[in-house]
Scaffold this motif. Structure first.
Motif, PDB file in Angstrom:
ATOM      1  N   LEU A  46      66.849  61.574   8.981  1.00  0.00           N
ATOM      2  CA  LEU A  46      67.596  62.425   9.897  1.00  0.00           C
ATOM      3  C   LEU A  46      68.140  61.580  11.049  1.00  0.00           C
ATOM      4  N   ARG A  47      69.453  61.666  11.237  1.00  0.00           N
ATOM      5  CA  ARG A  47      70.060  60.995  12.387  1.00  0.00           C
ATOM      6  C   ARG A  47      69.664  61.727  13.669  1.00  0.00           C
ATOM      7  N   GLY A  48      69.795  61.045  14.810  1.00  0.00           N
ATOM      8  CA  GLY A  48      69.448  61.644  16.080  1.00  0.00           C
ATOM      9  C   GLY A  48      70.351  62.810  16.432  1.00  0.00           C
ATOM     10  N   GLY A  49      69.849  63.698  17.294  1.00  0.00           N
ATOM     11  CA  GLY A  49      70.606  64.867  17.708  1.00  0.00           C
ATOM     12  C   GLY A  49      69.822  66.136  17.488  1.00  0.00           C
ATOM     13  N   ASP A  66      52.139  59.607  -6.531  1.00  0.00           N
ATOM     14  CA  ASP A  66      52.975  58.458  -6.883  1.00  0.00           C
ATOM     15  C   ASP A  66      54.409  58.595  -6.408  1.00  0.00           C
ATOM     16  N   ALA A  67      54.809  59.808  -6.082  1.00  0.00           N
ATOM     17  CA  ALA A  67      56.200  60.043  -5.674  1.00  0.00           C
ATOM     18  C   ALA A  67      56.223  60.986  -4.475  1.00  0.00           C
ATOM     19  N   PRO A  68      55.789  60.492  -3.321  1.00  0.00           N
ATOM     20  CA  PRO A  68      55.759  61.351  -2.135  1.00  0.00           C
ATOM     21  C   PRO A  68      57.163  61.623  -1.607  1.00  0.00           C
ATOM     22  N   VAL A  69      57.256  62.651  -0.764  1.00  0.00           N
ATOM     23  CA  VAL A  69      58.513  63.000  -0.109  1.00  0.00           C
ATOM     24  C   VAL A  69      58.330  62.781   1.389  1.00  0.00           C
ATOM     25  N   THR A  70      59.243  62.022   1.980  1.00  0.00           N
ATOM     26  CA  THR A  70      59.150  61.697   3.405  1.00  0.00           C
ATOM     27  C   THR A  70      60.391  62.203   4.131  1.00  0.00           C
ATOM     28  N   TYR A  71      60.170  62.938   5.222  1.00  0.00           N
ATOM     29  CA  TYR A  71      61.232  63.346   6.130  1.00  0.00           C
ATOM     30  C   TYR A  71      61.024  62.553   7.413  1.00  0.00           C
ATOM     31  N   ALA A  72      61.989  61.738   7.780  1.00  0.00           N
ATOM     32  CA  ALA A  72      61.772  60.807   8.880  1.00  0.00           C
ATOM     33  C   ALA A  72      63.019  60.648   9.729  1.00  0.00           C
ATOM     34  N   ALA A  73      62.800  60.279  10.982  1.00  0.00           N
ATOM     35  CA  ALA A  73      63.912  59.927  11.861  1.00  0.00           C
ATOM     36  C   ALA A  73      64.541  58.633  11.396  1.00  0.00           C
ATOM     37  N   ALA A  74      65.856  58.556  11.481  1.00  0.00           N
ATOM     38  CA  ALA A  74      66.523  57.292  11.222  1.00  0.00           C
ATOM     39  C   ALA A  74      66.037  56.265  12.240  1.00  0.00           C
ATOM     40  N   PRO A  75      65.942  55.001  11.869  1.00  0.00           N
ATOM     41  CA  PRO A  75      65.387  53.985  12.770  1.00  0.00           C
ATOM     42  C   PRO A  75      66.047  54.018  14.145  1.00  0.00           C
TER      43      PRO A  75
END
Length: 901
Positions: free
Chosen positions: A70-73, A92-101
């Motif tokens: 997810l991009r900032g905002g 073996d196949a997790p799902v990650t929701y993360a902030a863009a660096p």
């Protein structure tokens, strides 16, 4: 290193999966489109759309790791986002929701309010058509990222009730139909006819929680108010005439900077800006989504779970609270309130570097069937309720529904309880094998950490929990009495509370309270060691009642008049207290009111010191008398030689006598947050204002006359306005209609199985009579066939140095001898009604007793001595029976009233 091992089930699959399979990446940006491809160049616009794409990829198979960046905002929500088992990853196949660096995405349930115009005086006003149309009504407002205050009166402190609607039903305080649950008597013109009374809300402060109500009706002539919803806790249970409350959502109360008022009828929001706020540029946000932004809807009862999801670097802001006439009201802990992030059936999931803020209710809840989850390095703050809750809403001993092996680690949890003030920083309910470690927890209204959720000695539903290395401070902050830093409730084998620092637990000045480490009803099998507690209102360590707990190698300092307590005597060993240092400054090392001297406790190898240098008292007795009881044979009274106790540096200097009694110094430099300096030091940068000075409550009204002929009570039950000890049996204290023709009276009967010789024992509490003359009267009949030793007592519970002081103490023996002031005064016949009349003049050292047997002249005894010379007021009247099994006596027509000059 060992502290990381429990995280491996979550962390290792995420690492190994990345190496095992190519990761699919999806992208989301506020400027994206949900009809786009979800690539970096063509991102989605919403988290919901990304979730749906993950669901589609999962269904298509084969599964592979998926990353959603997810991009900032700000990502505004109109409704709760739901995750179901179909949205899960795998080990073996997790799902990650993360902030863009380097970016900060915010999932917001709020809406910005614009179009401000100047109103009257310094007010600013915005029109909100949806409010006027009845499609939107919010209870919170945030300006430039800070919570603002709904207009209230008074701005600081409280209003106080004048009385209860009816005497509290002490035998069954939870009886919802009782008038004390429905309203109260108010003082003067504290409640009146306002511009829009339908929106006004009354917030009532009970001993350990608040309840919130709309005004249903006001009777200005009687000064009574009816409330909706009714209160779970009887209003006035602790303070019949000075229960605190405030009123909010009033246009007339909009008089302080930072206050706001939403007029439902006109559809206008009025706001009085803080100094320096420019309403032309200010960001004003009100929540649209109620209660929950992110919901994980597993079906654990069907063995369907939401699994192997990770959320990193994402903020969740702006969820409203639900306040309505049909809402549940808080009994304890705000556990009736859902959370901003609410999970049922969540397993092997991770929240890391996330933020939950500006929430109306609780922050994050791992509910039924949630296991093996980690909450790490998160900041959760500005909450209507508590921060992290672990445990089911309703406990069932079913494997799929158990809540276990969750970790709350290295989180900063602060400034909650802003709407539902009886909430906690962390709540671990009926849940086991959970860890709450290395957190900083502060500024919640009731408890810092609450663990266990079963009362008495019921079978354990919460065991082997670990509470360690936490910095817990600035709790309660003057709101309540029954509060604590770390609190435990119920049987809990394997539970440990260790290496925590707890300080500044500040109760309401109206009552004693504010405990450092608090083991409440039935707490058993808990080990409390290597903790430091200081600056608390009462009880560095407090145990209500429990069994075989161990309290060792702790430093308990500056805990008022009750540093170490035990509230209920029981036949089993309540706790072992050893190798501790107790530093006091009020001349008392162990409590006299909640006395470990009366309970079965094992004290040894402890060090005690009062900063005055004088020998402290132990539950009201001397050190010598205390040790004669078998306690502390190897303990000492000596200066522990702290480096700087005045400035709360509790390191020991070389040669400290604490070492000789076996105290093991422990290093607490690692307590609290871990990691980068900016994170560890962030709490220190928050400004902390001193608590506001609260004006003293108004003087109490005179105690109302009490007259009880027991005619409104239920046959076979304890009288509703009276109390009995938990060890009493219901059949020993009953209303009977078999003695008084056509009427009822109270009967006390000696039965098998009573623990104490003075049982059965029943009493009535009243607001205290503190001056002038007081009249007590009753009719009493001792059985002719099975006579008892009947005891009638009036007590004073107001004095700190004693549990109570007794004034009039009258006994009628098995042979009819009537004793008062320790002397035989007269003889009364068994099996006949005797009228006792006591006149107490509180400024004099003795009382007048008049005894009348029906059909005989009155016998008067003047100057009968009090049982205790320190007796000074009357707030309690009680009856006790002593005798053989079957011994009985009856009481009727009890009167306690002030006598006008």
């Amino acid at each position: 290193m060992s502290r990381l091992l429990p995280l491996l089930p979550v962390v290792l699959p995420l690492v190994l999966a990345a190496a095992a399979a190519a990761e699919v990446s999806l992208f989301v940006a506020p400027t994206g489109s949900d009809t786009a491809a979800g690539t970096k160049a063509a991102p989605f616009a919403t988290l919901e759309r990304a979730r749906d794409e993950v669901r589609k990829l999962n269904a298509a198979g084969p599964r592979q790791p998926i990353s959603v960046l997810l991009r900032g905002g700000v990502y505004p929500l109109a409704a709760t986002i739901e995750f179901t088992p179909a949205d899960s990853g795998t080990a073996d196949a997790p799902v990650t929701y993360a902030a863009a660096p380097g970016e900060r995405p915010v999932i917001s349930g709020g809406r910005r309010i614009t179009g401000w115009r100047r109103g009257e005086g310094n007010l600013w006003v915005a029109d909100i058509p949806e409010v006027k149309a009845g499609t939107w009504y919010f209870h919170q407002l945030f300006v430039n990222g800070a919570r603002r205050t709904r207009a209230r009166t008074p701005n600081v402190g409280y209003l106080y009730t004048g009385d209860v609607l009816a005497p509290i039903n002490r035998g069954n305080p939870w009886e919802a139909k009782h008038p004390s649950h429905h309203g109260f008597v108010y003082r003067n013109n504290d409640l009146t006819t306002w511009h829009n009374p339908a929106d006004a809300m009354v917030v009532i402060y009970h001993s350990w929680t608040t309840s919130i109500h709309y005004l249903d009706a006001i009777d200005a002539a009687a000064h009574t108010v009816d409330l909706a919803p009714i209160s779970t806790w009887p209003i006035g249970y602790w303070w019949e005439y000075n229960t605190r409350y405030h009123v909010e959502s009033l246009r007339e109360a909009l008089d302080a900077p930072g206050e706001w008022y939403l007029d439902r009828q006109a559809g206008t929001l009025s706001y009085l800006p803080m100094p320096g706020e420019d309403m032309q540029t200010a960001e004003v946000v009100a929540p649209v989504v109620s209660q929950t932004l992110l919901a994980f809807r597993g079906k654990p009862e069907e063995k369907q779970f939401v699994q192997h999801l990770a959320f990193r670097g994402i903020a969740f802001h702006h969820a409203d609270c639900r306040i309505a006439k049909d809402m549940p009201t808080d009994q304890q802990g705000a556990v009736e309130r859902p959370a901003t992030v609410n999970a049922d059936g969540m397993r092997n999931c991770l929240f890391e570097d996330c933020e939950i803020a500006h929430a109306g209710e609780n922050g994050l809840w791992l509910a039924a069937g949630s296991t093996d989850n980690v909450i790490r390095h998160c900041r959760i703050y500005d909450l209507g309720g508590g921060a992290v809750y672990i445990g089911p809403h309703a406990y069932k001993d079913v494997p799929e529904l158990l809540v276990q092996r969750n970790t709350v680690e290295n989180c900063w949890l602060h400034h909650g309880s802003l709407v539902f003030r009886g909430s906690s920083g962390v709540w671990v309910g009926p849940a086991s094998y959970n860890r709450v470690v290395h957190n900083e927890i502060s500024d919640f209204g009731h408890l810092g950490i609450s663990c266990g959720w079963s009362w008495g000695y019921a079978a354990s539903s919460a065991n082997h929990n670990e509470i360690a290395w936490n910095h817990v401070h600035h709790l309660c902050n003057g709101l309540f009495s029954d509060s604590g830093g770390i609190y435990h409730l119920g049987v809990a084998p394997g539970t440990t509370i260790h290496h925590n620092v707890v300080h500044d637990v500040i109760p309401t000045p109206l009552m004693v309270g504010g405990t450092g480490i608090y083991l409440d009803e039935g707490s058993s099998g808990v080990v409390v060691e290597n903790n430091i507690v200081y600056n608390v209102g009462a009880g560095g360590f407090h145990q209500h009642y429990g069994k075989e707990n161990i309290v060792r190698n702790n430093i308990l300092a500056f805990a008022g008049h009750n540093p170490v307590t035990c509230a209920r005597p029981e036949e089993h060993l309540s706790y072992t207290f050893e190798h501790n240092i107790v530093l006091c400054d009020e001349g008392q090392a162990t409590s006299d009111h909640w006395s470990p001297f009366r309970a079965r406790t094992a004290f040894d190898h402890n060090l005690y010191w009062d900063v005055s240098g004088k020998e402290p008292a132990f539950s009201g007795v001397s050190w010598e008398e205390w040790r004669k009881s078998g306690r502390d044979p190897n303990s000492v009274i000596a200066d522990p030689l702290f480096v700087d106790a005045e400035h709360r540096d509790f390191r020991l200097k070389p040669g400290s006598p604490a070492l000789a009694i076996g105290f093991q110094p422990f290093d607490l430099s690692a307590v609290g947050l871990e990691g980068e300096a900016a994170w560890v030091n962030a709490p220190k940068r928050l400004p902390r204002e001193p608590l506001p000075a609260i004006p003293p409550p108004p003087p109490p009204p005179p105690p109302r006359p009490y007259r009880d002929g027991f005619e409104n009570d239920t046959v076979g039950k304890t009288p509703s306005a009276w109390s009995a000890t938990p060890a009493d049996q219901p059949t020993a204290i009953q209303i009977t209609d078999q003695v008084v023709p056509g009427g009822k009276c109270l009967q006390l009967t000696e039965i098998e199985g009573l623990k104490y010789g003075w049982q059965p024992h029943v009493w009535y509490n009243t607001r205290p009579h503190t001056e002038g003359k007081v009249r007590f009267a009753c009719d009493l009949m001792n059985s002719a066939e099975h006579p008892s030793v009947c005891m009638v007592m009036l007590r004073d519970y107001s004095q700190k140095q004693f549990e109570y002081r007794e004034g009039p103490h009258i006994e009628i023996g098995e042979d009819g001898t009537l004793t008062g002031g320790g002397k035989a005064l007269t003889h009364v016949p068994l099996g006949q009604w005797v009228h006792l009349e006591v006149l107490v003049e509180l400024s004099r050292p003795g009382y007048r007793l008049a005894v009348t047997v029906r059909g005989q002249p009155e016998r008067v005894f003047d100057g009968v001595a009090y049982e205790h010379k320190e007796f000074g007021q009357i707030g309690w009247v009680g009856f006790s029976s002593m005798g053989k099994v079957g011994a009985t006596f009856v009481v009727d027509d009890v009167v306690l009233e002030g006598v006008k000059p």
